[in-house]
Design a protein around this motif. Structure first.
Motif, PDB file in Angstrom:
ATOM      1  N   LEU A  79     -67.446  48.452  52.402  1.00  0.00           N
ATOM      2  CA  LEU A  79     -66.665  49.139  51.367  1.00  0.00           C
ATOM      3  C   LEU A  79     -67.106  48.605  50.014  1.00  0.00           C
ATOM      4  N   LEU A  80     -67.506  49.496  49.118  1.00  0.00           N
ATOM      5  CA  LEU A  80     -68.035  49.098  47.819  1.00  0.00           C
ATOM      6  C   LEU A  80     -66.938  48.610  46.877  1.00  0.00           C
ATOM      7  N   PRO A  81     -67.297  47.836  45.878  1.00  0.00           N
ATOM      8  CA  PRO A  81     -66.295  47.326  44.933  1.00  0.00           C
ATOM      9  C   PRO A  81     -65.788  48.415  44.001  1.00  0.00           C
ATOM     10  N   MET A  82     -64.688  48.117  43.313  1.00  0.00           N
ATOM     11  CA  MET A  82     -64.125  49.034  42.324  1.00  0.00           C
ATOM     12  C   MET A  82     -64.423  48.470  40.937  1.00  0.00           C
ATOM     13  N   GLU A 111     -63.707  48.245  26.865  1.00  0.00           N
ATOM     14  CA  GLU A 111     -63.662  48.886  25.558  1.00  0.00           C
ATOM     15  C   GLU A 111     -65.044  48.965  24.930  1.00  0.00           C
ATOM     16  N   SER A 112     -65.910  48.033  25.305  1.00  0.00           N
ATOM     17  CA  SER A 112     -67.267  48.019  24.765  1.00  0.00           C
ATOM     18  C   SER A 112     -68.139  49.122  25.346  1.00  0.00           C
ATOM     19  N   GLY A 113     -67.648  49.784  26.407  1.00  0.00           N
ATOM     20  CA  GLY A 113     -68.420  50.842  27.050  1.00  0.00           C
ATOM     21  C   GLY A 113     -69.074  50.396  28.340  1.00  0.00           C
ATOM     22  N   GLY A 114     -69.079  49.090  28.591  1.00  0.00           N
ATOM     23  CA  GLY A 114     -69.654  48.581  29.830  1.00  0.00           C
ATOM     24  C   GLY A 114     -68.648  48.622  30.972  1.00  0.00           C
ATOM     25  N   TYR A 115     -69.058  48.088  32.117  1.00  0.00           N
ATOM     26  CA  TYR A 115     -68.201  48.076  33.286  1.00  0.00           C
ATOM     27  C   TYR A 115     -68.200  46.681  33.908  1.00  0.00           C
ATOM     28  N   LYS A 116     -67.096  46.337  34.539  1.00  0.00           N
ATOM     29  CA  LYS A 116     -67.030  45.075  35.265  1.00  0.00           C
ATOM     30  C   LYS A 116     -66.332  45.293  36.601  1.00  0.00           C
ATOM     31  N   VAL A 117     -66.593  44.394  37.543  1.00  0.00           N
ATOM     32  CA  VAL A 117     -65.974  44.503  38.855  1.00  0.00           C
ATOM     33  C   VAL A 117     -64.501  44.120  38.745  1.00  0.00           C
ATOM     34  N   TRP A 174     -73.510  42.992  42.547  1.00  0.00           N
ATOM     35  CA  TRP A 174     -74.749  42.476  41.951  1.00  0.00           C
ATOM     36  C   TRP A 174     -75.898  43.473  42.027  1.00  0.00           C
ATOM     37  N   ASP A 175     -75.831  44.416  42.976  1.00  0.00           N
ATOM     38  CA  ASP A 175     -76.887  45.418  43.042  1.00  0.00           C
ATOM     39  C   ASP A 175     -76.866  46.288  41.794  1.00  0.00           C
ATOM     40  N   GLN A 176     -75.670  46.600  41.263  1.00  0.00           N
ATOM     41  CA  GLN A 176     -75.563  47.399  40.047  1.00  0.00           C
ATOM     42  C   GLN A 176     -76.024  46.605  38.832  1.00  0.00           C
ATOM     43  N   TYR A 177     -75.773  45.309  38.865  1.00  0.00           N
ATOM     44  CA  TYR A 177     -76.184  44.464  37.744  1.00  0.00           C
ATOM     45  C   TYR A 177     -77.710  44.365  37.669  1.00  0.00           C
ATOM     46  N   THR A 178     -78.366  44.179  38.797  1.00  0.00           N
ATOM     47  CA  THR A 178     -79.820  44.017  38.802  1.00  0.00           C
ATOM     48  C   THR A 178     -80.564  45.337  38.672  1.00  0.00           C
ATOM     49  N   ASN A 179     -79.916  46.459  39.020  1.00  0.00           N
ATOM     50  CA  ASN A 179     -80.576  47.764  38.955  1.00  0.00           C
ATOM     51  C   ASN A 179     -80.264  48.548  37.689  1.00  0.00           C
ATOM     52  N   GLN A 180     -79.461  47.980  36.788  1.00  0.00           N
ATOM     53  CA  GLN A 180     -79.094  48.725  35.588  1.00  0.00           C
ATOM     54  C   GLN A 180     -80.319  48.953  34.704  1.00  0.00           C
ATOM     55  N   ALA A 189     -74.161  52.583  35.935  1.00  0.00           N
ATOM     56  CA  ALA A 189     -72.754  52.261  36.180  1.00  0.00           C
ATOM     57  C   ALA A 189     -71.823  53.427  35.864  1.00  0.00           C
ATOM     58  N   ALA A 190     -72.386  54.536  35.382  1.00  0.00           N
ATOM     59  CA  ALA A 190     -71.540  55.662  34.989  1.00  0.00           C
ATOM     60  C   ALA A 190     -70.823  56.273  36.182  1.00  0.00           C
ATOM     61  N   ALA A 191     -71.403  56.121  37.380  1.00  0.00           N
ATOM     62  CA  ALA A 191     -70.764  56.671  38.571  1.00  0.00           C
ATOM     63  C   ALA A 191     -69.919  55.586  39.212  1.00  0.00           C
ATOM     64  N   LEU A 192     -68.629  55.700  39.102  1.00  0.00           N
ATOM     65  CA  LEU A 192     -67.741  54.680  39.641  1.00  0.00           C
ATOM     66  C   LEU A 192     -67.348  55.037  41.062  1.00  0.00           C
ATOM     67  N   PRO A 193     -67.324  54.042  41.973  1.00  0.00           N
ATOM     68  CA  PRO A 193     -66.910  54.319  43.343  1.00  0.00           C
ATOM     69  C   PRO A 193     -65.412  54.507  43.431  1.00  0.00           C
ATOM     70  N   GLN A 194     -64.976  55.135  44.506  1.00  0.00           N
ATOM     71  CA  GLN A 194     -63.555  55.309  44.704  1.00  0.00           C
ATOM     72  C   GLN A 194     -62.945  53.997  45.180  1.00  0.00           C
ATOM     73  N   LEU A 195     -61.627  53.875  45.010  1.00  0.00           N
ATOM     74  CA  LEU A 195     -60.940  52.677  45.417  1.00  0.00           C
ATOM     75  C   LEU A 195     -61.089  52.479  46.918  1.00  0.00           C
ATOM     76  N   PRO A 196     -61.571  51.308  47.362  1.00  0.00           N
ATOM     77  CA  PRO A 196     -61.725  51.081  48.800  1.00  0.00           C
ATOM     78  C   PRO A 196     -60.390  51.177  49.531  1.00  0.00           C
ATOM     79  N   SER A 197     -60.423  51.689  50.756  1.00  0.00           N
ATOM     80  CA  SER A 197     -59.207  51.771  51.533  1.00  0.00           C
ATOM     81  C   SER A 197     -58.789  50.373  51.970  1.00  0.00           C
TER      82      SER A 197
END
Length: 235
Positions: free
Chosen positions: A69-72, A77-83, A203-209, A222-230
């Motif tokens: 299950l992928l992270p959320m 506010e800066s436009g970036g994303y974090k886990v 970390w895959d998103q961090y290294t592949n950005q 990172a623009a495509a956000l995963p859905q909340l894991p069940s």
């Protein structure tokens, strides 16, 4: 003749630069596509289709499957994303009700955190480990529902017993599943879990950005956000 030669050289130089530019853009697009596919599955052009790829083990008394299950992520506010919430490996157990027949409605789940995955993949052929989960651990309802996952090595080192115990004092139920796992099956789990671990913590998103200067028109991976894991507490 000299002018023609110069024109040909200039044309060749422009074509070479154009080819390098195309290769560079293709490389960026490939990295971006890999990042998007990691989070959202396979793109069909209209919408992203979710991919299901569980690793399942069927035995005489119960069955076991494992799904990553992928992270959320949350937008800053800066436009970036974090886990915001790390991913997990969801283990699902369900009992056998006959020869090669299983009762999916009586399934129980246990979500392995990144640290618990680390404990599992580091097990030796004679090692064992056990994990405990309680959804109300820090509240007055602590102990009402308890889950215990145990992984114990066979005495001869040929595999492991993977067992899940779920005690629900609210519903007055006590479920227990035991699935014997061979060393070959455990090797598949270890390898798959090791591969999935960097994805669980993002970390895959961090290294592949894509670098900011790589393409002005390309969106970030990172623009495509995963859905909340069940949750393991939901069926």
């Amino acid at each position: 003749m000299l002018k023609l030669s110069r024109l040909l050289l200039q044309s060749s130089s422009r074509d070479s630069l154009s080819l390098k530019s195309l290769v560079s853009e293709a490389t960026i697009d490939l990295k971006l596509l890999r990042g998007l596919t990691t989070q959202s599955g396979i793109s069909t052009g209209k919408s992203a289709a979710k991919v299901f790829a569980p690793y399942s083990i069927y035995k005489g008394k119960a069955a076991l499957s494992a799904d990553p299950l992928l992270p959320m992520f949350t937008k800053l506010e800066s436009g970036g994303y974090k886990v915001e919430r790390r991913g997990s490996i969801m283990l699902t157990f369900w009992p056998a009700i006959g020869e090669r027949k299983y009762d999916w409605d009586k399934r129980q789940k246990f979500a392995l955190s990144a640290t618990e995955v680390g404990s599992l993949i580091s097990l030796g052929s004679k090692d064992s480990c056990e994990f405990f989960h309680d959804p109300s651990m820090l509240s007055s309802n602590a102990g009402q529902v308890r889950k215990s996952l145990s992984i114990k090595a066979h005495a001869d080192g040929s595999g492991y017993f993977v067992s899940l115990s779920v005690v629900n004092n609210i519903l007055k139920t006590n479920d227990r599943f035991v699935v014997p796992v061979t060393s070959a099956e455990f090797a598949v789990m270890r390898t798959a879990f090791t591969f999935a671990l960097p994805h669980l913590i993002g970390w895959d998103q961090y290294t592949n950005q894509v670098p900011h200067c790589a393409s002005k028109s390309s969106p970030t991976a990172a623009a495509a956000l995963p859905q909340l894991p069940s949750s393991e507490w939901d069926r």
